[in-house]
Design a protein around this motif. Structure first.
Motif, PDB file in Angstrom:
ATOM      1  N   LYS A  93       7.380 -28.992   9.029  1.00 49.44           N
ATOM      2  CA  LYS A  93       8.512 -29.929   9.197  1.00 49.44           C
ATOM      3  C   LYS A  93       9.192 -30.416   7.674  1.00 49.44           C
ATOM      4  CE  LYS A  93       6.663 -32.102  13.284  1.00 49.44           C
ATOM      5  NZ  LYS A  93       6.192 -33.556  13.774  1.00 49.44           N
ATOM      6  N   LEU A  94       8.386 -30.447   6.535  1.00 46.12           N
ATOM      7  CA  LEU A  94       8.977 -30.754   5.386  1.00 46.12           C
ATOM      8  C   LEU A  94       9.787 -29.604   5.007  1.00 46.12           C
ATOM      9  CD1 LEU A  94       9.188 -32.498   2.753  1.00 46.12           C
ATOM     10  CD2 LEU A  94       7.155 -31.444   1.816  1.00 46.12           C
ATOM     11  N   LEU A  95       9.308 -28.516   5.179  1.00 48.64           N
ATOM     12  CA  LEU A  95      10.140 -27.120   4.496  1.00 48.64           C
ATOM     13  C   LEU A  95      11.665 -27.302   5.322  1.00 48.64           C
ATOM     14  CD1 LEU A  95       7.161 -24.825   4.270  1.00 48.64           C
ATOM     15  CD2 LEU A  95       8.442 -25.781   2.394  1.00 48.64           C
ATOM     16  N   GLU A  96      11.392 -27.488   6.813  1.00 52.68           N
ATOM     17  CA  GLU A  96      12.608 -27.392   7.368  1.00 52.68           C
ATOM     18  C   GLU A  96      13.529 -28.571   6.982  1.00 52.68           C
ATOM     19  OE1 GLU A  96      14.048 -27.822  12.127  1.00 52.68           O
ATOM     20  OE2 GLU A  96      11.856 -28.000  11.710  1.00 52.68           O
ATOM     21  N   PHE A  97      12.954 -29.696   6.455  1.00 52.41           N
ATOM     22  CA  PHE A  97      13.828 -30.840   6.116  1.00 52.41           C
ATOM     23  C   PHE A  97      14.475 -30.543   4.810  1.00 52.41           C
ATOM     24  CE2 PHE A  97      13.909 -34.505   3.465  1.00 52.41           C
ATOM     25  CZ  PHE A  97      15.085 -35.429   3.949  1.00 52.41           C
ATOM     26  N   LEU A  98      13.854 -29.853   4.049  1.00 56.11           N
ATOM     27  CA  LEU A  98      14.198 -29.569   2.753  1.00 56.11           C
ATOM     28  C   LEU A  98      15.300 -28.420   2.647  1.00 56.11           C
ATOM     29  CD1 LEU A  98      10.995 -29.247   0.427  1.00 56.11           C
ATOM     30  CD2 LEU A  98      12.535 -30.969   0.740  1.00 56.11           C
ATOM     31  N   SER A  99      15.389 -27.437   3.775  1.00 58.08           N
ATOM     32  CA  SER A  99      16.356 -26.434   3.939  1.00 58.08           C
ATOM     33  C   SER A  99      17.581 -27.087   4.637  1.00 58.08           C
ATOM     34  CB  SER A  99      15.865 -25.458   4.901  1.00 58.08           C
ATOM     35  OG  SER A  99      14.360 -24.985   4.244  1.00 58.08           O
ATOM     36  N   CYS A 100      17.698 -28.262   5.046  1.00 60.26           N
ATOM     37  CA  CYS A 100      18.813 -28.908   5.731  1.00 60.26           C
ATOM     38  C   CYS A 100      19.718 -29.624   4.689  1.00 60.26           C
ATOM     39  CB  CYS A 100      18.261 -29.664   7.062  1.00 60.26           C
ATOM     40  SG  CYS A 100      17.381 -28.909   8.338  1.00 60.26           S
ATOM     41  N   SER A 101      21.003 -29.563   5.095  1.00 57.72           N
ATOM     42  CA  SER A 101      21.660 -30.346   4.313  1.00 57.72           C
ATOM     43  C   SER A 101      22.084 -31.876   4.914  1.00 57.72           C
ATOM     44  CB  SER A 101      23.179 -29.407   4.193  1.00 57.72           C
ATOM     45  OG  SER A 101      23.927 -29.280   5.318  1.00 57.72           O
ATOM     46  N   ALA A 111      -3.552 -18.325   8.970  1.00 58.03           N
ATOM     47  CA  ALA A 111      -3.049 -17.613   9.926  1.00 58.03           C
ATOM     48  C   ALA A 111      -1.574 -17.342   9.372  1.00 58.03           C
ATOM     49  CB  ALA A 111      -3.060 -18.581  11.080  1.00 58.03           C
ATOM     50  N   LEU A 112      -1.264 -15.912   9.298  1.00 56.85           N
ATOM     51  CA  LEU A 112      -0.018 -15.596   8.792  1.00 56.85           C
ATOM     52  C   LEU A 112       0.918 -15.487   9.841  1.00 56.85           C
ATOM     53  CD1 LEU A 112      -0.994 -12.811   6.327  1.00 56.85           C
ATOM     54  CD2 LEU A 112      -0.516 -14.820   5.715  1.00 56.85           C
ATOM     55  N   SER A 113       0.299 -15.548  11.254  1.00 55.60           N
ATOM     56  CA  SER A 113       1.212 -15.317  12.436  1.00 55.60           C
ATOM     57  C   SER A 113       2.294 -16.480  12.654  1.00 55.60           C
ATOM     58  CB  SER A 113       0.472 -15.113  13.762  1.00 55.60           C
ATOM     59  OG  SER A 113      -0.561 -16.023  13.833  1.00 55.60           O
ATOM     60  N   GLN A 114       1.827 -17.699  12.263  1.00 59.02           N
ATOM     61  CA  GLN A 114       2.651 -18.973  12.445  1.00 59.02           C
ATOM     62  C   GLN A 114       4.032 -18.918  11.842  1.00 59.02           C
ATOM     63  OE1 GLN A 114       0.248 -22.388  11.634  1.00 59.02           O
ATOM     64  NE2 GLN A 114      -1.470 -21.658  13.123  1.00 59.02           N
ATOM     65  N   GLY A 115       4.073 -18.212  10.641  1.00 56.14           N
ATOM     66  CA  GLY A 115       5.402 -17.901   9.817  1.00 56.14           C
ATOM     67  C   GLY A 115       5.308 -19.080   8.867  1.00 56.14           C
ATOM     68  N   THR A 116       4.400 -20.026   8.540  1.00 56.99           N
ATOM     69  CA  THR A 116       4.563 -21.131   7.705  1.00 56.99           C
ATOM     70  C   THR A 116       4.997 -20.532   6.188  1.00 56.99           C
ATOM     71  OG1 THR A 116       3.265 -22.540   9.034  1.00 56.99           O
ATOM     72  CG2 THR A 116       3.614 -23.013   6.896  1.00 56.99           C
ATOM     73  N   TRP A 117       4.287 -19.482   5.853  1.00 56.67           N
ATOM     74  CA  TRP A 117       4.361 -18.785   4.498  1.00 56.67           C
ATOM     75  C   TRP A 117       5.363 -17.874   4.270  1.00 56.67           C
ATOM     76  CZ3 TRP A 117       1.572 -21.756   1.445  1.00 56.67           C
ATOM     77  CH2 TRP A 117       0.469 -22.415   1.943  1.00 56.67           C
ATOM     78  N   GLN A 118       6.383 -17.855   5.295  1.00 50.17           N
ATOM     79  CA  GLN A 118       7.587 -16.813   5.159  1.00 50.17           C
ATOM     80  C   GLN A 118       8.758 -17.695   5.301  1.00 50.17           C
ATOM     81  OE1 GLN A 118       5.066 -16.023   7.438  1.00 50.17           O
ATOM     82  NE2 GLN A 118       4.135 -14.128   6.478  1.00 50.17           N
ATOM     83  N   ARG A 119       8.667 -19.011   5.327  1.00 54.56           N
ATOM     84  CA  ARG A 119       9.935 -19.881   5.602  1.00 54.56           C
ATOM     85  C   ARG A 119      10.732 -19.881   4.259  1.00 54.56           C
ATOM     86  NH1 ARG A 119      10.428 -23.077   9.784  1.00 54.56           N
ATOM     87  NH2 ARG A 119       8.768 -23.312  11.298  1.00 54.56           N
ATOM     88  N   ASP A 120      12.142 -20.275   4.380  1.00 56.90           N
ATOM     89  CA  ASP A 120      13.003 -20.350   3.249  1.00 56.90           C
ATOM     90  C   ASP A 120      12.839 -21.610   2.504  1.00 56.90           C
ATOM     91  OD1 ASP A 120      13.908 -18.014   4.034  1.00 56.90           O
ATOM     92  OD2 ASP A 120      15.729 -18.687   5.388  1.00 56.90           O
ATOM     93  N   GLY A 121      12.204 -22.527   2.991  1.00 58.54           N
ATOM     94  CA  GLY A 121      11.991 -23.755   2.404  1.00 58.54           C
ATOM     95  C   GLY A 121      11.243 -23.928   1.167  1.00 58.54           C
ATOM     96  N   GLU A 133       5.843 -11.807  -0.163  1.00 55.99           N
ATOM     97  CA  GLU A 133       6.423 -13.333   0.079  1.00 55.99           C
ATOM     98  C   GLU A 133       5.453 -14.284   0.296  1.00 55.99           C
ATOM     99  OE1 GLU A 133      10.013 -15.340   2.768  1.00 55.99           O
ATOM    100  OE2 GLU A 133       9.333 -13.528   2.971  1.00 55.99           O
ATOM    101  N   VAL A 134       4.269 -13.863   1.135  1.00 56.15           N
ATOM    102  CA  VAL A 134       3.331 -14.800   1.463  1.00 56.15           C
ATOM    103  C   VAL A 134       2.597 -15.150  -0.017  1.00 56.15           C
ATOM    104  CG1 VAL A 134       1.079 -15.313   2.452  1.00 56.15           C
ATOM    105  CG2 VAL A 134       2.925 -13.988   3.484  1.00 56.15           C
ATOM    106  N   MET A 135       2.103 -14.358  -0.856  1.00 55.07           N
ATOM    107  CA  MET A 135       1.684 -14.724  -2.231  1.00 55.07           C
ATOM    108  C   MET A 135       2.592 -15.339  -3.025  1.00 55.07           C
ATOM    109  SD  MET A 135      -1.342 -13.439  -1.235  1.00 55.07           S
ATOM    110  CE  MET A 135      -1.926 -13.895  -2.782  1.00 55.07           C
ATOM    111  N   GLU A 136       3.618 -15.160  -3.062  1.00 55.88           N
ATOM    112  CA  GLU A 136       4.665 -15.865  -3.734  1.00 55.88           C
ATOM    113  C   GLU A 136       4.740 -17.182  -3.382  1.00 55.88           C
ATOM    114  OE1 GLU A 136       8.386 -13.939  -3.915  1.00 55.88           O
ATOM    115  OE2 GLU A 136       7.835 -12.305  -4.922  1.00 55.88           O
TER     116      GLU A 136
END
Length: 637
Positions: A535-543, A287-297, A261-264
């Protein structure tokens, strides 16, 4: 297979020496060259591996790690026979996992990804070697000691031999006494003795045969026991190999699943943004521990990027925002080359000859240097006037003197002169040399070029001195009310992404106010870094939901304009037009900012109807028209 013995004293001295700065000289000796620039943290992790038992093994592993890093820096994977570490089967499985993830493409372009991969690799090898040691120790405990074969003589055979010998001696004595007493019975006694001797011999042979059979059985039992031990050892080795294979498979599979998922998402980010350096560089690196590259956004971001390829009017609107625009001063920035089907940028082109940049080789005669002109002039033919045929010598001398600038000694009034061509010495060679240079486009020339903007271009990865393309900041006020759902929400989110991309490409700040009901305003600075991206990924995931109140975001925007770095910003209001009329004081403040600061308020209506409130607020009003690009029809809105 690794050895199970561990030298505690060697490990302790090794860790003590790990505090030296120049580990390549102090630990590995002067013959080790840190060609791959292995960091101190990675070297420390390499020394702390369970399989690193001494300096010699550390040196070998450091060389193999250097081979790994240099290969990945070049964008290729090392062949299994090129490295001896990590041990099999982990090595082959790890190489296959990196190939499946297409990891070399990113390690070549982004060194911070390679550094993180090296640390992950060492952590995985540490876990694998621990499991390997545990499996070897378990096998050693379960292994039985080989049975000791003891040679035990048959006491029963010895006990049977003694009565037979005594009988023979007694029979011999009786035979001798009978021969002395009765000579007549000698023949009969001899026959009886011979018969008894034959019977004793047969008994002894039977006893010896029994001993041989017993010894043979004992040897067969020993061989069968040895074969059983060998078979047990083979089964134990096979079980150990299967356990090690399973451990390597589990470790590498967990790594591959976590990185897939990170590479995608990295691929999506690379397509969405021109440069990922600011996204990958941080306090902890990639850093992979922060979870930025595993978000749904990331899925929504990639969908919006694809939509923006057909939303040209949004891209043009973003480029028109901000004052004091232009190419700006020169600065060091990534080089761009003209390329179709890429985002617009600023490229250097000779089609805009604004300035002399330097010297270059070319085949253009209009830009060649005076030295090339002198070479061309040397090979050019000269013309001279000479007397015509039949003239006397005095007239000819006068003509030559006049043509050469000399003083004529004779009268030349009646001389008839004609023009003839002649060449200077070496003119033919100069002319041929100039023609060859021009044919090969090797004429030393002035390099005159300029900058073309709004040209499809791509990044090359190199740096050059180029215009900063600095434009004014952007303040985006985005309506996130419930009436913006559907295709309007898609347009609003796409515009937010394009503002972030355009501001980053043009090196100007951008700020987002997402508003809905009264005092419901979400603030977000759209810069290409990890905090803003999360924050942008979180914004894009919200309705979108809620009411609509434009007064609060506009007041916050006017307050931001009071800061020096935002003084030349423009405001972009994105809404469907279903808003209440703004208060008069707010309209007066916007008019004052327009007069004093030159503020421009742009409005984007994602609706076919123009409202009076938007006409009062905006100095430039735009109506969205590319509904088909977002999967909708204009009559629906």
């Amino acid at each position: 297979m690794m050895r199970n013995s561990r030298a505690a004293g060697s490990r302790r001295s090794l860790l003590v020496r790990a505090n030296y700065d120049n580990f390549n000289t102090d630990l590995l000796g002067p013959h080790f060259h840190n060609r791959a620039r292995i960091s101190e943290d990675v070297m420390q992790s390499l020394m702390e591996l369970p399989g690193t038992t001494g300096i010699a093994e550390l040196r070998q592993r450091a060389e193999d790690l250097t081979t790994w890093k240099i290969s990945l820096q070049r964008g290729v994977l090392p062949e299994p026979e090129q490295v001896n570490w990590p041990v099999e089967p982990f090595k082959t499985k790890f190489i296959d996992a990196l190939r499946a993830l297409e990891m070399p493409r990113f390690t070549r372009r982004y060194p911070v990804v390679l550094e993180t991969l090296m640390k992950q690799m060492l952590a995985m090898v540490h876990d694998f070697e621990l499991k390997l040691l545990e499996a070897e120790a378990k096998q050693k405990q379960q292994q039985r000691p080989p049975p000791q074969q003891q040679a035990q003589p048959s006491q029963q055979g010895q006990q049977q031999d003694e009565p037979g010998d005594q009988d023979q001696e007694q029979q011999g004595e009786e035979g001798q006494e009978g021969g002395a007493e009765q000579s007549q019975e000698l023949t009969q006694e001899m026959l009886e003795e011979a018969l008894k001797d034959s019977m004793n011999q047969q008994g002894q042979q039977g006893q010896q045969g029994g001993k041989q059979i017993q010894i043979g059985l004992e040897e067969m039992e020993g061989k069968q026991a040895g074969k059983g031990d060998e078979q047990t050892n083979e089964e134990a080795d096979e079980a150990l190999a299967q356990e090690i294979e399973k451990a390597a498979e589990q470790i590498v599979s967990a790594f591959e699943q976590g990185m897939q998922e990170v590479m995608e998402n990295l691929e999506k980010a690379q397509l969405a943004f021109d440069d990922l350096s600011e996204l990958l560089e941080g306090e902890e690196g990639f850093a992979l521990s922060q979870g930025t590259w595993q978000r749904d956004g990331w899925r929504e971001l990639d969908d919006l990027r694809k939509k923006l390829e057909n939303l040209k009017e949004l891209r043009e609107l973003v480029r028109s925002l901000g004052r004091s625009g232009g190419k700006g001063p020169l600065r060091k920035a990534p080089e761009e080359l003209e390329s179709t089907r890429h985002p617009p940028g600023v490229v250097r082109s000779p089609l805009q000859p604004e300035e002399v940049r330097g010297l270059a080789r070319s085949g253009d005669l209009s830009r060649m240097l005076p030295s090339e002109m002198a070479l061309l002039a040397h090979g050019w033919p000269r013309k001279v006037k000479v007397p015509a045929a039949g003239q006397d010598a005095a007239a000819a001398a006068a003509a030559v003197g006049q043509a050469g600038g000399g003083v004529a000694t004779a009268s030349t009034e009646d001389a008839q002169l004609i023009e003839e061509e002649y060449f200077l010495p070496g003119a033919h060679a100069a002319r041929m040399l100039h023609r060859v240079r021009r044919a090969e486009r090797m004429l030393l020339s002035y390099e005159r070029c300029g900058w073309l903007d709004d040209t499809p271009s791509r990044l090359t990865g190199r740096q050059e001195i180029r215009p900063a393309a600095e434009m004014g900041p952007i303040i985006l006020c985005l309506d996130t009310s419930g009436s913006m759902r559907g295709a309007r929400e898609l347009v609003a989110k796409a515009l937010a992404l394009e503002c972030m991309r355009g501001a980053h490409r043009q090196q100007r700040p951008c700020y987002l106010y997402a508003f809905s009901g009264p005092d419901q305003v979400q603030e977000l600075e759209l810069s290409v870094d990890l905090p803003s991206l999360e924050k942008l990924l979180e914004f894009l995931s919200c309705s979108f939901q809620g009411g609509t109140d434009v007064d609060k975001p506009l007041q916050l925007s006017l307050e931001r304009l009071q800061k020096d770095e935002w003084a030349k910003a423009d405001i972009l209001m994105v809404t469907d037009g279903e808003i209440a009329p703004p208060n008069e004081k707010l309209l007066a403040d916007i008019a004052a900012a327009h007069d004093e600061l030159g503020l421009e308020v742009h409005g984007l209506l994602v609706s076919s109807q123009v409202s009076d409130s938007m006409e009062k607020l905006c100095t430039h009003l735009h109506v969205f028209k590319s509904w088909s690009a977002v999967g909708a029809e204009s009559w629906m809105y």
